[in-house]
Every structure is written in structure tokens, then in C-alpha cells.
Design a protein around this motif. Structure first.
Motif, short mmCIF file in Angstrom:
data_model
loop_
_atom_site.label_atom_id
_atom_site.label_comp_id
_atom_site.label_asym_id
_atom_site.label_seq_id
_atom_site.Cartn_x
_atom_site.Cartn_y
_atom_site.Cartn_z
N ALA A 363 -3.22 12.89 -5.48
CA ALA A 363 -1.77 12.83 -5.40
C ALA A 363 -1.30 12.70 -3.96
O ALA A 363 -0.35 11.94 -3.67
N SER A 364 -1.98 13.39 -3.06
CA SER A 364 -1.53 13.32 -1.68
C SER A 364 -1.84 11.93 -1.10
O SER A 364 -1.08 11.42 -0.27
N VAL A 369 0.52 6.63 0.52
CA VAL A 369 0.75 5.21 0.28
C VAL A 369 2.24 4.93 0.22
O VAL A 369 2.76 4.02 0.88
N VAL A 370 2.95 5.74 -0.56
CA VAL A 370 4.40 5.54 -0.73
C VAL A 370 5.10 5.68 0.62
O VAL A 370 5.96 4.87 0.99
N THR A 372 3.94 5.21 3.58
CA THR A 372 3.67 4.06 4.44
C THR A 372 4.50 2.85 4.00
O THR A 372 5.01 2.11 4.82
N GLN A 373 4.62 2.70 2.67
CA GLN A 373 5.39 1.57 2.15
C GLN A 373 6.84 1.66 2.61
O GLN A 373 7.45 0.66 2.99
N HIS A 374 7.38 2.88 2.59
CA HIS A 374 8.79 3.03 2.96
C HIS A 374 8.98 2.93 4.45
O HIS A 374 10.07 2.64 4.93
N GLY A 375 7.95 3.25 5.17
CA GLY A 375 7.98 3.12 6.61
C GLY A 375 8.88 4.12 7.31
O GLY A 375 9.20 3.96 8.48
N ALA A 376 9.31 5.20 6.61
CA ALA A 376 10.13 6.21 7.26
C ALA A 376 9.21 7.12 8.07
O ALA A 376 8.33 7.79 7.52
N THR A 698 -2.80 4.37 -5.14
CA THR A 698 -1.94 3.42 -5.82
C THR A 698 -2.13 3.48 -7.33
O THR A 698 -1.43 2.80 -8.07
N GLY A 699 -3.07 4.27 -7.79
CA GLY A 699 -3.31 4.37 -9.22
C GLY A 699 -4.43 3.46 -9.67
O GLY A 699 -4.86 3.52 -10.82
#
Lengths: 724, 100
Positions: A363-364, A369-370, A372-376, A698-699
Motif C-alpha cells: 500500500a505504501s 506512485v500516486v 509521484t504522479q501528482h508531483g506535489a 500500481t496494482g
């Protein structure tokens, strides 16, 4: 009555205890064999058997009760020094110990009864034990004479005229309710002589708020100066016998009996002085004096003398009595410490925890991944902090499963003893690195391969005594078990100082069996590896130890099943060392994520040496020249039939197995990845080169490569290719 | 005599027949008072259950941080304490009449 499942769980606990006791019994016997005068070992053996008998009795396991009863009787003789623990008797007791072990195993398996053969075996051992018993029961007279003689050794420096009896009373809770009054009993005792010293064990009485005033909790220690006979004194307690624990030590009591009395006291942490007073070795006055000296000394010098020493100096009490009291005091302390520093946890609970931690890792990774995708930036930072913590949790959770290997090693004392006796060789087992920790699963699964290797070392490795002497070695052979950590591995070594592997014979045999070509040019190492081939055995004759269908190939495959490897280091005439490499853990690893087309693979990070660019011109040669060395290449694309052609810019991941280095050609590198290993379903059980699967953040599912197996597979194929 | 002190006279029986009742009574006394004095003059019958009660009371007093003293020991009580080696446990001065 207990509810059924309650009874079941109680039974489980008891059986678990029995297993531990059984181990204690075995190690105690081996200890006794080494050192026949070891009274402590005798006591520990006796206690173990006694407790097993008691537990079995609780659940009406008549077979165990009957059997252990005989064993216990023999041990009682040994304890009372009516029988010497000679090697015959120890052998017999070890055999009995095995029978008890089998009985316990049967109970755990849920089948109470033994097979016919086992029953016959048990019966034979029982008869032998009975024989040993009768041996001592018949010539009873000399034994008594010996005791009488020993009694002359009266405790020195004891107060009184040498007719002081020490009486220890522990009244049962129902004493008052049964209509008895300790006061009147004591009054009667006082008429038999002079009560020199009475100590009430007031600390056993609860404060008023907790007290049940009609339950008796008195304990008394009395010293009675009396000419009365033992019968008269015993008679005073005739009526309370059922309610009261009475211990009477006669005036001419031997030192040993005092020591034993102190040991038999209930396991409370009594102060040493009180124990001594209670056991009548010292009077209260003597103790007070000693105590006074102790605090007086403290004023003068900072260093306080232990009370035991002062008492010894002043009252001339024999050292061994004080030592027993000190040991007793320490035992109580240690027992308490041990209780507080260990928690027994069911292994299923641990497994559940580790499963959860595994999910947490996945999960972590997903959160990462999420983020990094959002880039915040803030979110990435938070996510990476979390994954750092998760990593720590993972490590500590896995550490919970770690157990020391020492216990497993110690079992081999027995194996070495039995096998060397059987073969008539004199062999010593040395153990090193017993404190090395490894995963509990390994400990359970490594036992059989280790046993096989140790047996082999004794049977084939170590030469007969004459041959050893001729070769200038000591007649006594040596087998050594050692364990240590080595980077990402745990290394277990089984070494002997025997003759070493005979390369010519192995080669000849391999050629004869058609495993290698007659003209093959093999290195020393490759020849050694041949003994792991299925169906390979060089033993000239089949003994009871070799040729039982479990070959070295089984050893190798069971170690490989643990994602481990085995290596041989043998020098002719000097000995052989088998080195088993095991990973630190089975459940979670640090992985290196790669991909080909749309398929993801994980390579265990600790095997990855480096990554290099795949030079386009070096196409299908099957190897790569890397800094002057030849690096064989593995083409996963063709191995796993992955569609599509090689990417324009491929990379090579250089991986190291225990024996060699290879390059794996991949399309893309994705970096490090904490990997929770999920076993593949049974359907894929036969799949070689893949050791498991994992779920990515990513699943997606990635397969974990078993590089060693891939290399072995490839080598075999290319050999076949050559042969064809 | 300070203000918090209270003296309680014990009855003639300090035996198994009385201990249950005495326990409750003494617990109450102890709960309301920091310095309890027990007058043991009337105690004519003692047994081990009674002594056990006294020991438990002493333990409770120590536990609660209360003072507890026994005074005017009767001969019967003195004998019983002596027999059980409990004189030093209570640590109270005992007056021994001259005629004994």
C-alpha cells in the motif's frame, strides 16, 4: 467440566510443554553422559520425566503414564545414587526418551496409539528398565550401610547438643475449617522437648482487606530440642497430615539434606538470612549479628560484603549450605526476570502480523506512485517518510520471527553420538555461532538437510581411527557446525576433518553413470558439484546410513526451495566443508524492478551487482565482454516467450549467484522496490526460474526471478545442445 | 495521647469463631483512623486463626501507613505470641505482671 475447545487449547499447551520437556530430557541425558557426576543434570532429567508423567496423567494418556513411571523409578535410583549412570543405562534411557518422544508425537498428530513395532520396542525398553530396577532393589543391605556411614558426617557448627530437630510446617487452607488449631498442635510439640526457635512465615499472610480469615495460611519453621523418637514427633502431626505439609529433618541430618530442603522450598524470593534461619542452620541471633556486621561495614567501606560471606565467616556454616540458599535465591530472581522478558506468542498471530505488514508495504508503494504522479512536493515527502517507517516496521516484524539456531544445532549432539557409536568412530561435535538468528521457517526446514550432511560427514567424511592415525591426525574425529551472517545471507557450515572428497572417484562414477562425458574437462569445483546429481552415490558399500533413498540431490533441492544455495569446499586429506547459504527471510525482500514489453519482473536486489547498457552490435552471441571478462547473457524474452522485439536501448543487469555472474537482458530498469513475496498457485508449482510473484504499487503483478535456477537451467540446456 | 488515636477494646475471644466478624470491624476501624490501639486485656481465648487475623491487620496497617499497637496483652495472648515466635513481629512492649 471444561468445554471441549477449552480442553483442546489446554491440551495444546500441555503438549507444547511436553515437547520442550522432552528436549530437556534428551539434552540432560547427553550432559549426564559427558559428566556422570552431574547431580544437577540428574535432577533436571528427573523433573522433566516427572512433569511429562503428570501432564499425561491429567489427560488420561495411560500409555505414557505407565511408561514414564518406570523411567522415573529408574531415575529416582540414579538420583539417590543407588545406580550409577553408566553408558549402558544412559543408552537405555535415551532409547526410552525416544519412545516418549514418539508417544508425544502421536498425541500431537491426534492418533493416540503406537504402531505394533513401536509398541514392541517400548515394551522391550520397559522390560530392560525393570531389570535395572530389580538390580538395585535386591541387594538393599549394602546401600543402607553406606547411608549410615554417611550420616556420621554431621553438620558442623550447629547450635545445641546435636539433638535439635528441624520441623517445617505449611498448613493447608482448610486447616481451621477441619477443626484443627496450629496453636494447640504447637503446644503439644512443645511438650515433647524445648522449642528452641520458632519462626512464623508471616509474609504469607495477606493484608486484612484481602484475607479470608477462616482460611489458614500459616507456615512455621521450628527447631525442637528433644530426645523424642522420630515416631513420636511425626505422631504430633498425625491428624493434620492431610491438610499440612510437614518436613522433619532429624538432628543428625546430613548437610546434603539441608541443601535439598532449601531447594524444595516454595519458589519465593526469600531473603537468604531467613532461609538459613528457617532451615535451622543459623539461629536468629547469629543472623542478627551478621546483619549488624553488614550494615556496620557499610558505614566504614562502600563495598558491602554479600550477606552470605559474612554469615559464613561468623557462624562457620558450611559453604555448600549457603551456596544452595544463594542459588535458590538467584533461581527465583532469574525465573522472574525470564517471565517478564519473554512473551509467548502463537506463530499464526505472528504470521498474520507479517502478512499485514506485507500489505502495508504494498500500500505504501502504491501511495508513493500516486504521490509521484501528482508531483506535489509535500505529498511526495510525506509518502517517502511513510515508506521509510514502513521499512522499519517490516524489519522489526520480520525480526520477531527470528530464532537462534543454537537449539537446532544442539539436537545434533544426539545424532553425532548415535551415528558415531553405530559406526564405532570416536567423534566430537563442535558448535559455533549458536546465537545466529534465522527465520523460524528455516529452522524447521533446515533440520533434515543438516541431519543428512552431518551423517554424511561422519559416515563418509571421517576416516576410521587407524586411517586417521596413519595420516597423522588425532584419532578423535571432529565435526563442526557453524553459523554466521554474511551480508544478505546466513551461512551454515558443516565441516569435518576427514579425508575430503575423492575427485577421481567422483569423476569416474559420474562418467560411469553417464552424467558427464568421459573426456570432459571439469574444474575441481564442477566435479564436487556432481555429488548433487540425482542418483549419485560413491559409497562403496551401502550402510544403514547411506543408501536410504535420500541423496545429496534432495539436500540440494530442499535448500534451493528455501531460496538458498549450497557450496562445497573440500581438500583431499584435510576435510570437507559444506556451506549452506540462506536468505535472511522468506517473506519480504528488497527487489530490483525491470520490465520487458509489458511484463514486469523483480530480481532480488542483493543479487544485483550493476547495470550496464546493452551494446547494440553484440547481438546474438549469448555473451558480453565486460571489462575484459566474459559475461554469459540470459535472454528473458526468448526464455519466457515475451512478444515484441528487443527495445532500441536495452540494458543488462549483472547478477551474481553463489557460484557465478550472469547478465540479464531487459528492456527497462525501474529501480528498487520493496517486494512482498506471494507464493504462486499450485498450478505454477513446476515453473522453473520464477520463485514467486508480487503486487506492485500500481496494482500490476510482477514475477520474481529465481536467478540461480535460471542459470542452472540455461547451463543444462547449453550442455544438452553441445552433446546433441 | 494525640488526637487521631483511638483505642479499641478487644473481646474475650480471638478465635476462629470470631474472626469473620472481627475482620469487618477492624477493617472499618482502620479505615477511619490513622493510629489504632488495641486493648488486649480481655482476650482470654486465642487460636491460630486469631493470630493470623492480627498478623493480617498489622500487614494492612503497614500497607495503609497507619500506626497499630497492641497494649495490655493478656497472659493467654502473650503465651500464644511467644509460642509462634511473633513477639518481635508486632514490636509492642509487653507488660509482664510481677507475679509471673
Amino acid at each position: 467440566m471444561y468445554a471441549n475447545d477449552e480442553l483442546d487449547s489446554l491440551l495444546k499447551v500441555l503438549l507444547q510443554e511436553c515437547i520442550e520437556l522432552h528436549q530437556q530430557l534428551e539434552s540432560g541425558l547427553l550432559q549426564l553422559e559427558q559428566n556422570p557426576g552431574d547431580q544437577e543434570a540428574v535432577n533436571s532429567i528427573f523433573r522433566a520425566v516427572h512433569t511429562i508423567k503428570g501432564s499425561a496423567g491429567l489427560f488420561d494418556f495411560a500409555a505414557i503414564v505407565t511408561f514414564t513411571h518406570v523411567v522415573e523409578s529408574v531415575l529416582a535410583d540414579v538420583r539417590d545414587q543407588k545406580q550409577a549412570p553408566d553408558s549402558d543405562l544412559i543408552g537405555l534411557l535415551l532409547a526410552a526418551c525416544d519412545v516418549i518422544g514418539v508417544m508425544i508425537d502421536r498425541l500431537i498428530a491426534g492418533r493416540g496409539s503406537l504402531s505394533e513395532e513401536e509398541q514392541r520396542n517400548a515394551a522391550t525398553i520397559e522390560i530392560w528398565l525393570q531389570h535395572r530396577l530389580q538390580d538395585t532393589r535386591e541387594p538393599a543391605a549394602p546401600a543402607v550401610a553406606a547411608t549410615a556411614q554417611a550420616e556420621a558426617e554431621v553438620l558442623p557448627g550447629r547450635a545445641g547438643s546435636g539433638k535439635v530437630w528441624h520441623i517445617s510446617l505449611r498448613f493447608g487452607a482448610d486447616t481451621f475449617r477441619s477443626g484443627f488449631d496450629p496453636l494447640s498442635i504447637l503446644g503439644y510439640v512443645a511438650t515433647l522437648g524445648k522449642l528452641v526457635n520458632v519462626t512464623s512465615l508471616t509474609e504469607q499472610i495477606e493484608p486484612l482487606a484481602q484475607l479470608d480469615p477462616e482460611s489458614c495460611s500459616w507456615g512455621l519453621e521450628l527447631d525442637l530440642d528433644s530426645d523424642a523418637s522420630r515416631e513420636q514427633i511425626v505422631g504430633a502431626f498425625e491428624f493434620v497430615r492431610d491438610d499440612c505439609k510437614v518436613t522433619i529433618l532429624p538432628p543428625s541430618c546430613q548437610l546434603q539434606q539441608y541443601v535439598e530442603f532449601i531447594r524444595s522450598m516454595p519458589n519465593q524470593e526469600l531473603r537468604l538470612g531467613e532461609i538459613l534461619v528457617a532451615s535451622g542452620v543459623l539461629s536468629q541471633v547469629e543472623l542478627d549479628e551478621a546483619l549488624h556486621t553488614q550494615s556496620g561495614d557499610a558505614e566504614i567501606a562502600d563495598a558491602r560484603k554479600p550477606l552470605g560471606e559474612i554469615v559464613r565467616e561468623h557462624a562457620h556454616v558450611d559453604g555448600s549450605v549457603i551456596d544452595a540458599a544463594l542459588v535458590k535465591q538467584n533461581q527465583a530472581k532469574v525465573a522472574r526476570q525470564r517471565e517478564s522478558s519473554h512473551v509467548k506468542v502463537q506463530s499464526e498471530k505472528l504470521d498474520a502480523l507479517i502478512d499485514l505488514v506485507g500489505e502495508l508495504v504494498i500500500a505504501s508503494a502504491g501511495a508513493n506512485v500516486v504521490a509521484t504522479q501528482h508531483g506535489a512536493a509535500q505529498m511526495i515527502e510525506a509518502a517517502s517518510r511513510i515508506s521509510e517507517l514502513v521499512e522499519n516496521i517490516r524489519d522489526s516484524a520480520l525480526h520477531l520471527r527470528m530464532v537462534e539456531i543454537g537449539e537446532t544445532f544442539n539436537r545434533f549432539n544426539r545424532v553425532v553420538r548415535d551415528v558415531s557409536k553405530e559406526l564405532g568412530k570416536d567423534i566430537e561435535l563442535q558448535i559455533g555461532g549458536a546465537e545466529t538468528e534465522l527465520d523460524k521457517t528455516f529452522v524447521e526446514k533446515i533440520g533434515d538437510p543438516l541431519t543428512h550432511l552431518v551423517r554424511n560427514a561422519i559416515d563418509h567424511g571421517i576416516e576410521p581411527a587407524e586411517a586417521r592415525l596413519a595420516a597423522g591426525k588425532p584419532a578423535k574425529g571432529m565435526v563442526r557446525l557453524n553459523a554466521c551472517h554474511d551480508g544478505p545471507h546466513i551461512v551454515i557450515e558443516i565441516s569435518d576433518d576427514g579425508a575430503g572428497l575423492k575427485t577421481e572417484r567422483i569423476l569416474a562414477k559420474a562418467v560411469e553413470k553417464g552424467l558427464v562425458a568421459a573426456n570432459a574437462n571439469l574444474s575441481q569445483r564442477e566435479i564436487h558439484q556432481l555429488i548433487f546429481e540425482p542418483g549419485f552415490s560413491t559409497a562403496d558399500q551401502v550402510t544403514s546410513l547411506s543408501g536410504r533413498g535420500v541423496g545429496m540431490d534432495v539436500v540440494k533441492s530442499s535448500i534451493e526451495a528455501l531460496r538458498g544455495a549450497i557450496e562445497i569446499d573440500s581438500r583431499q586429506g584435510e576435510g570437507t566443508t559444506f556451506r549452506i547459504y540462506l536468505p535472511l527471510t522468506l517473506a519480504i525482500i528488497d527487489g530490483f524492478l525491470i520490465s520487458l514489453a509489458n511484463s514486469f519482473f523483480v530480481i532480488p536486489l542483493d543479487t544485483v551487482v550493476e547495470c550496464v547498457e546493452f551494446p547494440a552490435q553484440q547481438f546474438d552471441s549469448g555473451y558480453l565482454k565486460l571489462r575484459g571478462e566474459v559475461l554469459p547473457l540470459l535472454d528473458l524474452r526468448s526464455m519466457f516467450d515475451i512478444p515484441g522485439s528487443r527495445a532500441r536501448r536495452s540494458s543488462v543487469v549483472v547478477v551474481r549467484t553463489v557460484t557465478t555472474k550472469v547478465g540479464v537482458i531487459v528492456d527497462a530498469l525501474h529501480g528498487e522496490q520493496q517486494t512482498v513475496i506471494k507464493p504462486l498457485g499450485r498450478l505454477f508449482g513446476g515453473l522453473r526460474g520464477i520463485s514467486g510473484s508480487t503486487i506492485l504499487g500500481t496494482g500490476e503483478v510482477a514475477l520474481i526471478l529465481d536467478v540461480a535456477a535460471l542459470v542452472a537451467d540455461q547451463t543444462r540446456r547449453s550442455r544438452e545442445g553441445e552433446a546433441a | 495521647m494525640n488526637a487521631g488515636q483511638r483505642t479499641v477494646a478487644m473481646g474475650d475471644s480471638l478465635t476462629i469463631y470470631a474472626v469473620a466478624e472481627l475482620r469487618n470491624k477492624l477493617l472499618q476501624e482502620l479505615a477511619t483512623c490513622r493510629d489504632l490501639v488495641l486493648d488486649m486485656d480481655a482476650v482470654a481465648e486465642v487460636d491460630a486463626a486469631g493470630l493470623q487475623l492480627l498478623v493480617a491487620l498489622k500487614h494492612q496497617a503497614l500497607f495503609d501507613g497507619c500506626e497499630l499497637s497492641l497494649v495490655n496483652h493478656s497472659a493467654e495472648l502473650r503465651q500464644a505470641l511467644e509460642l509462634f515466635g511473633l513477639n518481635s513481629f508486632f514490636g509492642d512492649p509487653q507488660l509482664i505482671p510481677a507475679k509471673e
